[in-house]
Design an enzyme around this catalytic site. Structure first.
Site, PDB file in Angstrom:
ATOM      1  N   TYR B 440      19.805  18.790   8.387  1.00  0.00           N
ATOM      2  CA  TYR B 440      18.671  18.058   7.786  1.00  0.00           C
ATOM      3  C   TYR B 440      17.337  18.428   8.421  1.00  0.00           C
ATOM      4  CZ  TYR B 440      19.375  13.971  11.107  1.00  0.00           C
ATOM      5  OH  TYR B 440      19.501  13.132  12.166  1.00  0.00           O
ATOM      6  N   GLU B 441      16.277  17.916   7.821  1.00  0.00           N
ATOM      7  CA  GLU B 441      14.903  18.301   8.235  1.00  0.00           C
ATOM      8  C   GLU B 441      14.674  19.801   8.138  1.00  0.00           C
ATOM      9  OE1 GLU B 441      12.661  16.196   8.620  1.00  0.00           O
ATOM     10  OE2 GLU B 441      13.907  14.416   8.791  1.00  0.00           O
TER      11      GLU B 441
END
Lengths: 595, 595
Positions: B440-441
């Site tokens: 994620y990110e």
């Protein structure tokens, strides 16, 4: 978007026949039935069952898990039916002796099937896998009566087997075993103790479960030399081989685990259970090692299976998922974005998995065929040679293949991005299932110690020479062939590192065993990488000769994957060499209280 | 035997003050309150809550997971009480502006707390973490009215925030966003669309949830340049800032995931939801980047947290678990076997985790302090310098730290052997939770592209020089110091590889962007390794001067860990260099159909 699986039959044939000359096995006494057509038909049938039956049960089995209630274990929905089909199709007896109803196929043929079953359902494949191990141990060390009673049932699949080694206070160190075996007047033993981590220790797939249990007799010498192996059935066997009353064996609990949730991992309690000695008193470890060695190659195969399943799932997604443009300009301008397979780093991940997968299939099939040579070749020299090589490479296959299997499963998740973390897609299960293979059957650290501490020095380095000589010969022969240069040069460089590291460890390890221990894991990894380089160079050679024929694409892909392996994966050996040569000081010169 | 956790306060102080001179931050306008005594007291308080409240909820939260029923999400037992305590203790407002009720502490102070919370409860820490991100975005781009309405609630913790970027058809490629924002007459917007993977998208911890949503207006230019950012509260806000009726926002489902099970990952549906523009029309990406950059350093911190939690759990086990004898003879002859911490390979695993953990703490704290310098330093030159360095190293911190975090979590499991696979012990949860941070990110592959494709070439390499110059100066200065030689020489060698690789990528990437793409992941790893080497050499220097003082053991352990890092981990740069230099050909010259 869920994962997919198609049995890699073409690659299996390539490895087994074109690379390794597996047709020669059919010339050995006892393997006459293993002609290529028969073998391919068996693989095809197994592939169909893997694709159509095992694969669909993989995720449902993971979600449902095993159920435990009042000592009874229920496997997930569909497992019993799948198991019955597996038995009916003859796979439980494929490599078993015809004397006990088996088909007498080489183990190397069975191992390809094990790969397909593990790739489609790791949890399921462990149930017949453990029976196979029990078969081998009883076959090698059991009495005639034991063989006649148990082996036909294993072949039918109506009874299953387990390996009961671990106890709460002992895993690696089996010398600490406390389970007791007290001799009774009738020649049997009274078994008391608790075993943990017993895979397939209790379930509803078979009528009886036959536990192979390590235990200690009252007069046993302390430590590892006082361990004996016992056969302890869940239900006692009557004179006519039908099932009698329940034995003093019970399942106390099942573990909740990171993965392989559809395989029951049991605490098994033995309370005055009736057991029968297998092999000789206090020689249980020897009998167990028979089981463990074949189990270790089988575990390595699970690593390969993790590569293959992950590769197939990831490639499918990389073709379908549309995101961003190629760095060198739109490849599919008619679409809103390009499929992610155009991106260099996605390709790096896919090719990494692929190169490990096909390379490991070659390495483990090679050694599996050597095990078959060891078993059936009448020539004692060839027999010994095969055994030496298999002994040397067994820990490498177990640890290297399960390490790269886990890495590959994670690369597969990475290709999926955030979707890889979601259970629905199936990729994260591959990671959770693959993780166990680095831990069981001797942790990978223990494999590395086996390699540097036992195998390397064995018979003054004879095992090592069994590997070094053919590699050296190959390098010398192919060095002259211009088109082989790009494969042979990197192999030669990495091989020289391996030789130097071997010499260093042998020398330093004599003076200080911690030097060998400190180098062990890096050394095993280097060994695996060099072995794969040898396999890839040999595969490239075959493919170069066939790249313009009917299956041009297949062979060109082989050459390109070999090239990728040499350029992108083999260079790891450089760092490993540097790290090994720094020795054990930074590890050992760190006071215990500093941690 | 379960895992343990003790807040690493001593090491935090060492890094923050002795290594990085964090006391200087208190000299900046706005950070006057951040004197060392206050900061240490805050960390101590946070450490206590992490140890006593968050840590015990970690495994229960994982087992129970979040509940979803009729659009309502319930967090696991104990989470609401823990959240209330977290708010009451002031941690939601720690780094927030006093104007909105915050304590105005530097972000670098908060990041240490984020580490402790993530190390004890990754899932929990994400709830306040996302609010913190929403606070930053509104603070940077919101109107005065928006700031006055929302920020005090975020500071109190009574409302929380989310980031709504991803949609089923778009993750990395936000240009593909389909969520629509139609202007209404009153200046607000009608938001329609579906967002997925919304962490903390719905839950029962706060009275209101404020979604920051990327969407497209009817007149938007296509692709990434037509995206605007909107604020969409779950409950509409009345004139008096109290809660009004429910907005058209609903949770359609929560995902079933590999890990972070106690954090709700939601599908959020916007059906004629009322939204308010943040910042400028079509400039949503700029506003979002503010959030993403701080979120990326925060995610890197989760990687460090995975190292730390895993280290502590593994060391405890390695001291207690008794198995086998030391290779050099029994160390505890009075016991039946030695604790496994005597074995070289167990030490290798522990020291690997430790060296990554302490090294990453140094690297990310360094950059966090630079971010604080950027925010508050009145000197525009120093400000720019800080921003350059932070921009360069943000993708490295995010990707390198989460990669080694995952590796460390797995080493922790490996130290436990088979027990590591059992949920009860808690180690396997660290693996499952740590895995998300690589995804994620922005996946770690995307971070690597950000590094080679954007950061490296920025302002003719000015960002790179911000890092290269101080490292070069350090090497030149310390090269003359005999006792620093063992640290500086390896650093210099690896640094030279990094410089060469940078030059090669810059040059080749201009001609063919696929060259940069092919090298990106290896290059980022090398960058992280060299940065850690620089940190370790600096830490060794400090420790060398203090190794005979009151805390001799602490400093000696630093020196020895630095030595381990140089000898056993930094050599990875050798292989990475070789691999980078082989270029993109083997990746790109592989026909799509061959896969």
């Amino acid at each position: 978007m869920a994962t997919v699986y198609k049995a890699p039959l073409r690659d299996m044939e390539f490895v087994y026949y074109e690379l390794l000359g597996g047709e020669k096995l059919a010339e050995l006494p006892g393997y006459e039935e293993a002609d290529p057509d028969t073998v391919k038909a068996i693989w095809e049938e197994a592939g169909k069952i893997a694709e159509e039956v095992m694969f669909p049960l993989n995720r449902t089995g993971d979600e449902e898990g095993c159920h435990f209630e009042n000592g009874v274990v229920r496997t997930p929905k569909g497992f019993k039916e799948a198991y019955d089909l597996y038995c009916e199709s003859g796979f439980t007896g494929l490599t078993a002796d015809p004397e006990y109803g088996g088909m007498g196929m080489p183990h190397s043929v069975g191992l390809m099937i094990a790969e397909m079953m593990s790739a489609t359902n790791h949890s399921f494949s462990m149930y017949p896998g453990l029976t196979h191990g029990a078969y081998n141990a009883i076959n090698a060390h059991g009495s005639e009566e034991q063989k006649n009673t148990y082996l036909p049932k294993f072949v039918e699949g109506t009874w299953s087997g387990t390996m009961c080694l671990t106890e709460p206070q002992c895993g690696t160190d089996l010398g600490l075993i406390r389970t007791k075996a007290d001799p009774k007047e009738d020649g049997s033993y009274n078994i008391n103790g608790t075993k943990i981590f017993i895979s397939a220790g209790e379930h509803d797939l078979t009528d009886n479960i036959v536990h192979l249990v390590l235990a200690r007799m009252p007069d046993a010498p302390p430590g590892i030399k006082g361990i004996s192996l016992f056969l302890v059935p869940k239900f006692l066997i009557k004179e006519d081989d039908s099932l009698g009353p329940r034995n003093g064996v019970s399942c106390g609990a099942i573990e909740h685990k990171m993965g392989i949730n559809a395989n029951s991992t049991c605490v098994i309690n033995f309370d005055d259970a009736e057991g029968y000695l297998i092999g000789k008193k206090h020689k249980g470890m020897e009998a167990m090692f028979v089981m463990m060695n074949s189990a270790r190659v089988g575990t390595g195969m699970q690593g390969l299976a993790a590569c293959e399943q992950s590769y197939q799932g990831a490639v499918e997604y990389a073709r379908e998922r549309v995101q961003m443009r190629s760095l060198t300009g739109a490849k599919h301008p008619e679409m809103k974005a390009d499929p992610i397979i155009v991106h260099p780093d996605v390709r790096r991940m896919l090719l990494t998995i692929r190169a490990y997968s096909e390379g490991c299939r070659a390495m483990s099939s090679w050694i599996a065929q050597e095990l078959d040579q060891h078993e059936k070749n009448p020539d004692p020299v060839r027999k010994q040679e095969a055994d030496d090589l298999a002994s040397l490479l067994t820990p490498v296959i177990k640890a290297f293949q399960t390490d790269v299997g886990f890495e590959s499963a994670n690369l597969g998740v990475q290709v999926y991005g955030g979707h890889g973390f979601i259970r629905e897609h199936g990729m994260e299960q591959y990671v959770r299932d693959a993780r166990i293979a680095q831990l069981y059957e001797g942790t990978n650290g223990i494999q590395a110690l086996d390699l540097v501490g036992r195998k390397m020095g064995m018979h003054m380095g004879r095992y090592l020479r069994r590997f070094f000589h053919p590699v050296q010969e190959f390098i010398e022969a192919e060095m002259e062939v211009p088109e082989m240069n790009e494969f042979v040069m990197p192999l030669a460089k990495a091989f020289s590192r391996l030789q130097q590291a071997s010499a260093w460890i042998a020398q330093e390890g004599m003076k200080n065993p911690d030097q060998a221990g400190a180098a062990s894991v890096d050394y095993l990894r280097m060994f695996g990488l060099v072995t794969l380089a040898y396999m890839w160079a040999r595969m490239a050679k075959i493919a170069l000769a066939k790249q313009d024929g009917d299956e041009a694409k297949f062979y060109q892909a082989k050459i390109k994957t070999a090239r990728f392996y040499m350029q992108k994966l083999l260079p790891q050996t450089g760092s490993l060499f540097s790290t090994i040569m720094t020795g054990s000081e930074t590890l050992m010169d760190f006071d215990e209280e500093f941690f």
